[in-house]
Design an enzyme around this catalytic site. Sequence first.
Site, short mmCIF file in Angstrom:
data_model
loop_
_atom_site.label_atom_id
_atom_site.label_comp_id
_atom_site.label_asym_id
_atom_site.label_seq_id
_atom_site.Cartn_x
_atom_site.Cartn_y
_atom_site.Cartn_z
NE ARG A 1 54.18 32.73 16.08
CZ ARG A 1 54.83 33.14 17.17
NH1 ARG A 1 54.47 34.26 17.80
NH2 ARG A 1 55.83 32.43 17.65
CG HIS B 1 52.65 37.99 23.50
ND1 HIS B 1 53.48 37.47 22.53
CD2 HIS B 1 51.48 37.29 23.40
CE1 HIS B 1 52.85 36.52 21.86
NE2 HIS B 1 51.64 36.40 22.37
CG ASP C 1 56.52 35.09 13.40
OD1 ASP C 1 57.51 35.78 13.11
OD2 ASP C 1 55.35 35.49 13.27
CB CYS D 1 60.05 37.12 21.67
SG CYS D 1 58.81 38.33 22.13
NE ARG E 1 48.78 38.25 18.97
CZ ARG E 1 50.01 38.04 18.54
NH1 ARG E 1 50.69 36.99 18.96
NH2 ARG E 1 50.58 38.89 17.70
#
Length: 269
Positions: A95, A169, A70, A263, A140
Amino acid sequence: MSDVRVRRSRRFLVCEPRHFAVQYAINPWMSPDRPVDVDLAREQWQALIRAYRTHGHTVDAVPPVPGLPDMVFAANAAFVVGGRVFGSLFHAPERRPESVHYDTWFEAAGYDVHRPGSVAEGEGDLVWTGRYVLAGTGFRTTREAHREVQEFLGHPVIGLTLVDPYFYHLDTALFVLDDDNICYYPEAFSPGSREVLRRLYPDAVLATREDAMAFGLNSVSDGRHVFIAPRAEALAERLSGHGYVPVPVDLSEFHKAGGGIKCCTQEIR
């Protein structure tokens, strides 16, 4: 009307999807059983970089690291305003190693990096409007991180609560068009947060769930051009009606991981 919209040159930081894959599921879009075409992903990513450069923007790149599928989603790694870098602390353990590599890049480039003590996912949940920070929470980034951002940057931070797991997000539900306006999907937010956005941006361009599910809100605007997912056709038409120029870029392979144009794009201010 389009003559009113002014493009401003931007500097973007990206990461090549050389090791991109869906190996785990940390949002509703991800399924390890759904194969990713890495060659197609690289072609799509390269088309995005070409589009940025064609429209006069500068693009820098962080080298991709094996085992971090990612890492291509550069937006999540930091939030940069006025040359100050607020780093990341990812919610998902998978991540967290990404942060080190982005911090190293910024430090090598001469930036001081603040490493947050609370979960913070960079421009995924922190959006600079030119005057203050819109800050997402709910899935998040934590409210504690919002306070850290305000203390570190010295800019007002306005918290917004996300309520739909598909829009985990802030950058999947809202993007800044220019210094005066935004585009967002109201139902991604709690009732109080919707009211805050209505008060701040009474003339905002509103998106539908169809627009949002097509990754139409995961867009990047330079004040005139809006780099947008091709499937968000209705939203692109609405933006055209407000004087913006849609630039469709297909990043559909990245949708399998819950990501899109924004992103993949960190802005260095």
